[in-house]
Write an enzyme that holds these catalytic residues in place. Sequence first.
Site, mmCIF file in Angstrom:
data_model
loop_
_atom_site.group_PDB
_atom_site.id
_atom_site.type_symbol
_atom_site.label_atom_id
_atom_site.label_comp_id
_atom_site.label_asym_id
_atom_site.label_seq_id
_atom_site.Cartn_x
_atom_site.Cartn_y
_atom_site.Cartn_z
ATOM 1 N N GLN A 16 42.977 55.342 -49.779
ATOM 2 C CA GLN A 16 44.123 56.239 -49.689
ATOM 3 C C GLN A 16 43.840 57.562 -50.403
ATOM 4 O O GLN A 16 44.650 58.468 -50.350
ATOM 5 C CB GLN A 16 45.357 55.581 -50.324
ATOM 6 N N GLU A 63 58.813 54.921 -50.374
ATOM 7 C CA GLU A 63 58.934 53.726 -51.188
ATOM 8 C C GLU A 63 60.357 53.332 -51.528
ATOM 9 O O GLU A 63 60.575 52.229 -52.020
ATOM 10 C CB GLU A 63 58.203 53.952 -52.515
ATOM 11 N N ARG A 89 53.651 50.048 -52.902
ATOM 12 C CA ARG A 89 54.734 50.836 -52.297
ATOM 13 C C ARG A 89 55.665 51.347 -53.394
ATOM 14 O O ARG A 89 56.892 51.186 -53.331
ATOM 15 C CB ARG A 89 55.507 50.003 -51.286
ATOM 16 N N CYS A 90 55.072 52.010 -54.370
ATOM 17 C CA CYS A 90 55.784 52.258 -55.614
ATOM 18 C C CYS A 90 55.094 53.385 -56.353
ATOM 19 O O CYS A 90 53.890 53.529 -56.289
ATOM 20 C CB CYS A 90 55.731 50.970 -56.429
#
Lengths: 792, 252, 179
Positions: free
Chosen positions: A222, A739, A369-370
């Site tokens: 990513q 998120e 996801r944070c």
Amino acid sequence: MTAVDEIKIGGMGASRRRVEDNRFIRGKGNYVDDIVLPGMLHMEILRSPLAHARIRSIDASKAWAMPGVRLVLTGETMAARNLAWMPTLSYDTQAVLATDKVRFQGQEVACVIADDPYIAKDACEAIVVDYEPLPVIVNPTQSMADGAPLIRDDKENQPNNVIYDWEVGDKEGTDSAFAQADLVSKIDLHYPRSHPSPIECCGSIADFNRATSKLTVYLTTQAPHIIRAAVALVAELPEQMIRIISPDIGGGFGNKVPVYPGYVASILASILLERPVKWIEDRTGNLISTGFARDIYLHGELALRKDGRILGVRMNTTADHGAFFSDAQPSKFKIGLMHSAFSCYDIPNAHLLARGVYTNKAPGGVAYRCSFRVTEAMFFQERMVQAAADDLGMDQAEFRRINFVRDDDFPHRTPWGFLTDSGQYGKCLDVGLEAVGYQDFLMEKEEAAKRGRLLGIGISTMTEPLGAGNSREYDILGIKMFDSAELKIHMTGKALLRTGAKSQGQGHETTWAQIVAHELGIPAEDVLVEEGDTDTAPFGMGTYASRSTPVAGAAVAMVSRKIRSKARKIAAHLLEISEEDVEWELGRFYVRSQPDRGVTIQECAVAAYSNMPDGMEPGLENVAYYDPPNLTWPFACYIVKVEVDPATGVWDVLRMVAVDDCGVRINPMIVEGQIMGGLTEAYAMANMQFITFDAEGNCIGSNFTDYLLPTAWETPGFELHEVVTPCPHHPIGAKGIGECAAVGGPAAFVNAVMDAVKGSGVRNIDMPVLPDRVYEALQTGQDISGAPPVKM
Amino acid sequence: MMKLRFASPEMLVDINEIPDLDYHRVDDDGTIRVGAVCRHADLERSSLLDTRQPTMAAAAPLVADPIVRMRGTLVGSVCHADPQGDWASVMTALDASIIAQGPNGRRSIAVRDFVLGPFQNALAFDEIAVEAVVPTPRGMPAGGYLKLERRVGDYATVGVAVAIDRVGSQVGRAGIALTAVGPATIAADAAAQKLTGRPLTADNIGEAAELAAEAAQPKSDHRGSADFKRQMVRVFTSRILTGLLRSEEEAA
Amino acid sequence: MTSLFREVTPGTAEEIPVREITVTVNGQRRSAVVEPRLVLAHLLRQGFKLTGTHTGCDTSNCGACTVLVDGRPVKSCTMFAVQADGHEVMTVEGLAGPSELHPLQEGFKEEHGLQCGFCTPGMMMASKALLDENPSPTEDEIRWALSGNLCRCTGYQNIVKAVMWAAGKLDGETAEVQA
């Protein structure tokens, strides 16, 4: 002539269909495992079956002897090149291949490189490792106990298993707030260990070319630029000779941020063999060794006044980081952004103590996801808030409302020092309550209770800091967290845009073009977006922490404005007027006094290459690096209605309502897609998704038969609503959204179940709220802890 | 099993291509025969089972997931002898048998004798299972299968198969078997006995549920505690039987 | 390059333990020599270069590798390549016609039924099998039929809509043909 119609050209607010879909729906995506290079070899990893053991010896002779085996790497091979250990993102070290001890089940012990993956796997099985088992630690209590075995005996100045103690906030002020409280509400919680589990596992193809000295690595990452820097440092290669290509990524969710031993080993193997080496992780490897998430314990206290006002908050957290502290998070904050908790509430006093410990579990604490532990912060916050409302005997919605930061109180300084930018918290809550039919449900619930049915409603409201970050406060290993965009307008008015972010499904190829369309009036379909190749993309920090739109998206707007500014000069030249007399409307410059006399942006582009003013540099290209002045602060209100079956402990979602305020929506369709994806993960975490361990440190949840992800069948339907409060400091008023639902959602589900069962005296059931936990709680009236080891 | 390298057989014989094993049918006398290559999906879609064998009809859609059901087979599932397997319980509750065929011909083995333990069956090395046989019902077949799974495709935390044959207002024959609460499929015979030879009543349903729970030998694990699993056996047994009683009352 | 599979012209003898098989893939007859342990997904991906079929787990749970074998959806990681000998396989690459997309492909794009795209080929193949059997499914029927395929991005709601969209379009096409 008039301005172009923004929606027609796919600008801001258009639910433009996605460009990237054209290849995905044809099966023509280009994921790492799809890439085949000439002469490519395949790598497999041998992992430790034990959670804690000394390695007495490794005998790889049988593996070496197998036909098709080209190379066997062990800790010894790595150590000879100073690669047995690598630095982590949190200033710790992590073993690449174990030399002295294995410290968690699944740790990388050896690698085999062979002609095909089946042979490599056969050869891994032929390696004989002699282990001397050591006592195993699977939770912080064991880790901190007197006489606990020392996990990191490799480190100097590490007398015990504590990694850090960190403190933030005003202890004295908070103590005095608690002294004045009418009531103190206390709760103990565990946010269980989880795993992002994108459907594509991690993998790499390292391709070292001895002739050119260039190393090309195709990687499921990513953050390609960060990896390039890391490879340069770890492998001691010149950075210009490293090219990281992040092709299509089959989901990331934080799993694909860190540097994993497999990447490093495949790179060394390629250098040694001078051939491309592919490593594709299997699902078990993915689940037991790469970037887990959460695993934090809380003791929380709220100081309350009888009228419902919160006077102070105390949070005492203990994080289980596994065997190596390799969390992805800003360097300054030892427990990430845990201290962003309670940012939507107006609380004068707050104090946070955080401790991190080593255990014999996989390392990696990624922000699943944070944004750096925001998920845990918001979950703890909303569970504490509901427990407090119950302790006060107050309606949970009303309790939130009276403690919210008011709309006219922005920017607002939070108790732990953040500055929230904007929001309409009360309005979001109202929209949610109205949509779900809150008052009616309360009556329905009462009626149902008379017939022995257990209904419950759970609310979660939160604002979270998204878009790391401003460079004053945010860095990773010293690198400031800005991002970038480069825009090249071709002679024909078509454009090429590159950013330092990297989409893993968020649809950057579609939305970035929409921002260019919004700023320049160039139709989105005329803008090609490229990301993920460090040889071509401008330097950026990558995509995670919902930072792409807040940071890279802002950079796209800013570079478009730079282009527009140059185009304005060209327009003045073409219109033969002074620049001050040039006006802009979408897609076109015109003469202020004669609006029908103008030139389009495309005409300016032609002129930039053919008819520029004297003294002007030719071309219409630029790059922008955006360092955000602050984080963006989206708000969300999630409400869930459930029914619990008291005989089985099974609970069903009756309705789920989501109200999101993420500021201006660039592509509403994509925004809603992000919200629904996040809600599903929230549901999953509340309901079934967790990784636990037995007392021997065996990972329970090492494949998808034990680590459960919800299917289309269980996943509830979602009803989405929106409120729009534009971000005051973002160039296009957008806030992060990727998120929010995964961060705020879990507490709504858990609160709903707790609301249904609270009559039995239970105040908490740890996630996931499994049927057996609910059943036991109803039977005993006791809180249920989910801390490992699992009871066998 | 092979992909996770728990098993690495030297030789593997694929029986998928053997012709005419993909059937399931009901003989004139009511005996149900399921060929070795008959898929779960075929049973799920069967027009026969709803009326002729409701316990099987209830279980078929709960096995694994819809795509796996396209390849997996009932006979294969029984042979696999996974204590968490659904079909072994259903077949046990129905007193079904497996027909094994080898060089010395065919033999019939009752499913309760066929499953020897976890992942162990009674087949000789030179035999294959060719058919499952569900015997002729002694009355009107009724029953059900309930399974606690957290998501589609999850292994059963607990499964309960109940099969009864009704003769007038009496239960002519009853079978109850339990999934995932012991080292192998458990036949809850005492519970079934309670129901046989008399009408279904709330009282004997309660007793049967209690006896079924007693027959379970669950172990605590990450899917639930032993007590919880025993409770699920109790609830599921009771719910299936209560459902049958209710439909009986509605019919009357 | 590898001993696991090698595409050959039919009739070439090979030493044990490999076997020669012929599979009709997306309407085309293809032959290969494979080790018996090679799974179908790997034959399709590495042997036949049809990389639209993905693998995402080791336990037959995720369904990313779903293809149609003789028209039925199958997890191709759970079937040996040799078992496909003599059978017809359809992968995502075979969905579109020569000039136009299959309505499912259009539907997934139109309804935002995908994000990272990794589960999408398997989802579409499972959906095709559903629509072949049941041309106008309800939402529950779609959710049930797709419950052997995992998606981490979308939350499934838009996938359900995508299949509905395709069903609507296919229905329209059928109506046109009949008219």
